[in-house]
Scaffold this motif. Structure first.
Motif, PDB file in Angstrom:
ATOM      1  N   PHE A 277       1.278  -1.038   0.179  1.00  0.00           N
ATOM      2  CA  PHE A 277       0.031  -0.015  -0.097  1.00  0.00           C
ATOM      3  C   PHE A 277       1.177   0.910   0.085  1.00  0.00           C
ATOM      4  CE2 PHE A 277      -1.965   3.053   3.118  1.00  0.00           C
ATOM      5  CZ  PHE A 277      -2.530   3.540   2.518  1.00  0.00           C
ATOM      6  N   LEU A 278       1.472   0.742   1.065  1.00  0.00           N
ATOM      7  CA  LEU A 278       2.703   2.305   1.281  1.00  0.00           C
ATOM      8  C   LEU A 278       3.660   2.426  -0.328  1.00  0.00           C
ATOM      9  CD1 LEU A 278       4.506   2.563   4.351  1.00  0.00           C
ATOM     10  CD2 LEU A 278       1.877   3.339   3.762  1.00  0.00           C
ATOM     11  N   ILE A 279       3.913   1.876  -0.701  1.00  0.00           N
ATOM     12  CA  ILE A 279       4.919   1.795  -2.157  1.00  0.00           C
ATOM     13  C   ILE A 279       4.094   2.339  -3.222  1.00  0.00           C
ATOM     14  CG2 ILE A 279       5.911   0.120  -4.231  1.00  0.00           C
ATOM     15  CD1 ILE A 279       6.731  -1.864  -1.951  1.00  0.00           C
ATOM     16  N   SER A 280       2.822   1.510  -2.998  1.00  0.00           N
ATOM     17  CA  SER A 280       1.892   2.357  -4.416  1.00  0.00           C
ATOM     18  C   SER A 280       1.094   3.708  -4.162  1.00  0.00           C
ATOM     19  CB  SER A 280       0.381   1.400  -4.458  1.00  0.00           C
ATOM     20  OG  SER A 280       1.319   0.055  -4.280  1.00  0.00           O
ATOM     21  N   VAL A 281       1.321   4.577  -2.917  1.00  0.00           N
ATOM     22  CA  VAL A 281       0.637   5.741  -2.951  1.00  0.00           C
ATOM     23  C   VAL A 281       1.941   6.684  -3.190  1.00  0.00           C
ATOM     24  CG1 VAL A 281      -1.182   4.953  -2.113  1.00  0.00           C
ATOM     25  CG2 VAL A 281       0.786   5.249  -0.231  1.00  0.00           C
ATOM     26  N   GLY A 282       3.100   6.837  -3.534  1.00  0.00           N
ATOM     27  CA  GLY A 282       4.054   7.075  -3.627  1.00  0.00           C
ATOM     28  C   GLY A 282       5.101   7.549  -1.853  1.00  0.00           C
ATOM     29  N   LYS A 283       5.260   6.443  -1.333  1.00  0.00           N
ATOM     30  CA  LYS A 283       5.619   5.793   0.301  1.00  0.00           C
ATOM     31  C   LYS A 283       6.558   5.062  -0.114  1.00  0.00           C
ATOM     32  CE  LYS A 283       2.946   9.508   1.604  1.00  0.00           C
ATOM     33  NZ  LYS A 283       3.335  11.326   1.966  1.00  0.00           N
ATOM     34  N   GLU A 284       7.709   5.408  -0.787  1.00  0.00           N
ATOM     35  CA  GLU A 284       8.555   4.320  -0.680  1.00  0.00           C
ATOM     36  C   GLU A 284       9.715   4.457   0.433  1.00  0.00           C
ATOM     37  OE1 GLU A 284       7.629   5.797  -3.351  1.00  0.00           O
ATOM     38  OE2 GLU A 284       7.173   4.835  -4.935  1.00  0.00           O
ATOM     39  N   ARG A 285       9.900   5.796   0.938  1.00  0.00           N
ATOM     40  CA  ARG A 285      10.864   6.229   1.743  1.00  0.00           C
ATOM     41  C   ARG A 285      10.117   6.062   3.056  1.00  0.00           C
ATOM     42  NH1 ARG A 285      12.915  12.586   0.301  1.00  0.00           N
ATOM     43  NH2 ARG A 285      13.881  12.147  -2.162  1.00  0.00           N
ATOM     44  N   ILE A 286       9.178   5.922   3.631  1.00  0.00           N
ATOM     45  CA  ILE A 286       8.847   5.417   4.973  1.00  0.00           C
ATOM     46  C   ILE A 286       8.562   3.705   4.917  1.00  0.00           C
ATOM     47  CG2 ILE A 286       7.054   4.317   6.414  1.00  0.00           C
ATOM     48  CD1 ILE A 286       7.924   8.056   5.954  1.00  0.00           C
TER      49      ILE A 286
END
Length: 449
Positions: free
Chosen positions: A146-155
Motif C-alpha cells: 500500500f505504501l509503495i503504491s501511494v508513493g511512500k517508498e521512503r517510509i
C-alpha cells in the motif's frame, strides 16, 4: 527517455535499500549462526528454506495488491485503494493459516527427503518458534505494498531498516546469550526474526493511522467484506503465488540436492544463497518500481509512455545485475570470509565450496534478474496467468531436472545444481520477454478501440 530513467531510478532507490534491509534479516541470521557453529548453519539453511518457501509464496498476493492499488491511485480513487488493501489483509491472513499447518509438518517433510536426523531435530526447534512470524510478516507485506503504491517508498525503507536493527540486536542477545540473556543458538535466531516482524507490522499500522495517508481510512469498516474486490485480488494474486512457489520450490530443491552431497556442501550453499539473495535485492527493488509505474500509467491512460517505462526498468535492472556480477567475481573470497569462522569444524571445506559455487552462480544472476523484471512489468498490466505457465515450465521442466541430473549423476556435483537452475531462469527470462511484447501491443490496441 532520460526522464523515464531518472523517474524509475528515483522510485527504485528506496525500494532497493528497503529490500536489502528486508533481506538483511536473513543475512544477519546467517552471519551470526555461522559464527556460532557449522551444524547450526546447516540446520538454519534447511529451516529457512522451509519457511521461506511458504511465506514467500503467499506474498504473491501483496505483489498483486501493488498493481491494483497503483492503478486505483492513478485514477485517484481513494475508496478503491482502501478496499484493495483491506481485502489484501483478509486474503493473506486466510492463507497464513494454511502456511502454519504446512510448517507444523516440517520434520516429516525433511524425513521424507532423507535429510540427516540430527539436523532435523534442530530444525524443528527453530520452526516451532518462527512459524508464528507468518501472519505478522504477511500483513506487513500488504501494508508495505500500500505504501509503495501511494508513493511512500521512503517510509517503507525506514520501516525495513528499523526491523533490521531490532533483528540484529535480538540475535546478538539470544543466539550467544549476551548481557545476561539465555544462550539459545538457533532458537535465538527464530525469536529475533519473530520480534522484528512484529515491530515492522506495528510501525506500518501506526504510520497508516497517524500520518498524512490517514485520509485513505484503511481501517474504516475493516471487518466489512467486499466479495468483488476479494475475488479480483485472488484472481490476480494466485498465479503470482504459484509462480513464486514454482521458483522458490526450484531453489528449495537446491539444499535438498546439496544435503545428499554432504553437510559441508549444504553449509556452503547456505552462504552462497544469502550472498546472491542480497545482490538480487537491487533488480527486485527495480522490478517493484516497474509494477508501480506501469499500473499507475495504465490508470492515468498514458499508453504512449508504457514502452519507455518498461525499457527504463529493464535497462536499470540488467545494468545493476552486471555490476553485481563483477563485484562478486572480484571480491568473492572476502565476501565469503564474512560468513565463516575459521575455527569451526570443516570451515576450510565450506570456504572452498562456497568460493567455487559463487563463480558459477554469477552465470545465472543476470538471467534471474531478467525474468523478475519482465514478470513485474507484466504484473503492472495485471497479466499473471500465462507468465505463471511459462515460469512453471522453465523452472520444473528445465531447471530442476537439469540440476538434479548434473548434481547427482555427473562429476559436476554441487556446481551442477547452479548450472541447472541457471538454465531454467534463462528460459523464463526469454519467454517472459516475448509475452511482454504481446501484452503491450494488445493493451494499446484495446484502449485505442
Amino acid at each position: 527517455m532520460r526522464e523515464h530513467f531518472f523517474e524509475s531510478l528515483k522510485i527504485s532507490l528506496p525500494l532497493i535499500i528497503a529490500q536489502m534491509a528486508q533481506l538483511g534479516l536473513g543475512l544477519t541470521d546467517t552471519l551470526m549462526v555461522g559464527w556460532y557453529g557449522t551444524q547450526e548453519l546447516a540446520a538454519l539453511t534447511l529451516g529457512h528454506a522451509c519457511i521461506f518457501f511458504v511465506y514467500i509464496t503467499i506474498t504473491g498476493f501483496s505483489l498483486g495488491i501493488i498493481a491494483k492499488v497503483s492503478e486505483a491511485f492513478g485514477r485517484e480513487n481513494l475508496q478503491l485503494v482502501r478496499l484493495n488493501v483491506r481485502m489484501g489483509v483478509w486474503l493473506v491472513l486466510a492463507f497464513s493459516i494454511l502456511g502454519i499447518l504446512i510448517l507444523a509438518n516440517t520434520g516429516s517433510i525433511l524425513t521424507f527427503f532423507k535429510q540427516e536426523a540430527h539436523l532435523i531435530d534442530v530444525v524443528e526447534d527453530y520452526i516451532q518458534i518462527i512459524t508464528w512470524m507468518l501472519p505478522t510478516i504477511l500483513m506487513t507485506y500488504v501494508f508495505k505494498a500500500f505504501l509503495i503504491s501511494v508513493g511512500k517508498e521512503r517510509i517503507v525503507l525506514v520501516i525495513s531498516v528499523i526491523g533490521l536493527i531490532i533483528n540484529f540486536l535480538l540475535n546478538y542477545l539470544f543466539i550467544f546469550g549476551n548481557f545476561g540473556m539465555p544462550e539459545l543458538g538457533l532458537r535465538g535466531a527464530a525469536i529475533a526474526s519473530l520480534g522484528s516482524s512484529v515491530s515492522m507490522l506495528g510501525a506500518t499500522i501506526t504510520y497508516s493511522c497517524f500520518s498524512d495517508i490517514q485520509r485513505y481510512k484503511i481501517f474504516s469498516n475493516f471487518f466489512e467484506f467486499d466479495k468483488k474486490i476479494f475475488s479480483s485480488l485472488f484472481k490476480v494474486g494466485w498465479p503470482i503465488c504459484l509462480t513464486i512457489m514454482a521458483e522458490s520450490g526450484m531453489f528449495s530443491t537446491a539444499p535438498l540436492f546439496m544435503g545428499w552431497l554432504g553437510e559441508a556442501q549444504l553449509a556452503a550453499h547456505g552462504v552462497v544463497m544469502i550472498i546472491f539473495a542480497f545482490f538480487f535485492m537491487i533488480p527486485l527493488g527495480i522490478s517493484q518500481a516497474g509494477t508501480v509505474r506501469v499500473a499507475k500509467t495504465l490508470g492515468e491512460r498514458k499508453l504512449n509512455d508504457i514502452g519507455n517505462i518498461a525499457f527504463s526498468i529493464y535497462g536499470l535492472g540488467l545494468g545493476w545485475a552486471c555490476v553485481n556480477t563483477a563485484i562478486i567475481m572480484i571480491f568473492r573470497e572476502d565476501i565469503v570470509n564474512l560468513f565463516i569462522d575459521q575455527t569451526n569444524v570443516n570451515a576450510d571445506l565450506v570456504l572452498l565450496y562456497a568460493k567455487s559455487y559463487l563463480l558459477v552462480c554469477c552465470l545465472f544472476h543476470i538471467a534471474d534478474s531478467g525474468q523478475i523484471l519482465f514478470a513485474a512489468i507484466l504484473r503492472g498490466f495485471s497479466e499473471t496467468k500465462i507468465p505463471f505457465v511459462m515460469s512453471l515450465f522453465s523452472y520444473w521442466a528445465i531447471g530442476v531436472p537439469t540440476a538434479y541430473y548434473l548434481s547427482q549423476h555427473t562429476q559436476a556435483l554441487g556446481l551442477g545444481v547452479y548450472l541447472g537452475i541457471g538454465t531454467g531462469l534463462l528460459f523464463a527470462s526469454i519467454l517472459l520477454f516475448y509475452r511482454y511484447l504481446t501484452v503491450k501491443r494488445t493493451t494499446i490496441i484495446n484502449f485505442a478501440s
